[in-house]
Write an enzyme that holds these catalytic residues in place. Structure first.
Site, short mmCIF file in Angstrom:
data_model
loop_
_atom_site.label_atom_id
_atom_site.label_comp_id
_atom_site.label_asym_id
_atom_site.label_seq_id
_atom_site.Cartn_x
_atom_site.Cartn_y
_atom_site.Cartn_z
N HIS A 69 0.84 -1.22 0.00
CA HIS A 69 0.00 0.00 0.00
C HIS A 69 0.87 1.27 0.00
CE1 HIS A 69 -4.14 -1.56 0.33
NE2 HIS A 69 -3.62 -2.55 1.06
N ASP A 76 -7.55 -2.57 -1.67
CA ASP A 76 -8.49 -3.36 -0.88
C ASP A 76 -9.87 -3.07 -1.47
OD1 ASP A 76 -6.40 -4.13 0.77
OD2 ASP A 76 -6.83 -2.62 2.29
N GLU A 118 -6.44 -12.62 3.18
CA GLU A 118 -7.44 -11.54 3.03
C GLU A 118 -8.07 -11.58 1.64
OE1 GLU A 118 -5.35 -7.85 3.71
OE2 GLU A 118 -4.77 -8.42 5.75
N HIS A 175 -7.68 -8.05 -0.37
CA HIS A 175 -6.40 -7.38 -0.68
C HIS A 175 -5.75 -7.92 -1.95
CE1 HIS A 175 -2.40 -5.53 0.17
NE2 HIS A 175 -1.99 -6.60 -0.51
#
Ligand SMILES: C[C@@H](N)C(=O)N[C@H](C)C(=O)O
Ligand SMILES: [Zn+2]
Length: 183
Positions: free
Chosen positions: A92, A99, A158, A161
């Site tokens: 990020h 996301d 996740e 992500h």
């Protein structure tokens, strides 16, 4: 230079770290913006074009995240699997991660994904099976397929992500590097 994801018919900006609806429990961004590195932006546009063919859009939870905020998230979460170590930079803060989830363009409803964004539970993993409905498994596979076809890598723990591969040589950016950014 980072490029903005703009809100359009197929894109909802729901930047959770600019609200108190996140696991820190308070806004850690001043502005609800979604910025991406040029290559990541192009990969997002490719994924969006493919999603729209299927009558789907993307709800964006986060994109570029200043390294200062990566540290805040790292400190806030007990299970470090769910936040990249700021000492390593992460994806990020390099502007190459997203996301996101899918929504139905006809109804505006999010597709059920079984757990919420940033839900710190093994049920959020791509490999989770027990306790998830067939619909959820299909929806996660759909998001994975759309993003993978556009060049994104997934992150096993996740479902929300995605990041571009091979970004280690890119600079890790702070708020001062990106005045138009979230801080
Ligand atoms: C914090 C969560 N939304 C996330 O993005 N996790 C990954 C692992 C990251 O911090 O890069
Ligand atoms: Zn992420």
């Amino acid at each position: 230079m980072l490029l903005p994801i703009k809100e359009t018919a197929g894109v909802i900006l729901d930047i959770r770290y600019a609200s108190d609806n996140n696991f820190v429990g308070r806004a850690v961004y001043a502005r609800p913006v979604a910025l991406l590195h040029r290559e990541a932006h192009a990969a997002f546009v490719r994924a969006l074009a493919r999603a729209q063919v299927l009558g789907l859009g993307f709800r964006i939870f986060d994109a570029f995240r200043p390294i200062e905020v990566q540290s805040i998230l790292w400190d806030a979460v007990s299970d470090k699997t769910f936040v990249a170590d700021p000492a390593l930079g992460g994806t990020h803060p390099r502007g190459i991660a997203l996301d996101l989830t899918l929504f139905d363009l006809a109804t505006g409803e999010d597709l059920p994904m079984g757990t919420g964004f940033d839900a710190v539970t093994p049920l959020s993993a791509h490999g989770a099976l027990e306790g998830l409905s067939a619909e959820v498994i299909r929806n996660r596979a759909l998001l994975l397929g759309l993003m993978s076809a556009a060049g994104w890598d997934s992150y096993e723990p996740e479902w929300w992500h995605y990041n571009l591969p091979d970004g280690d040589a890119l600079p890790v950016l702070s708020a001062a590097d990106v005045p138009e950014g979230p801080l």
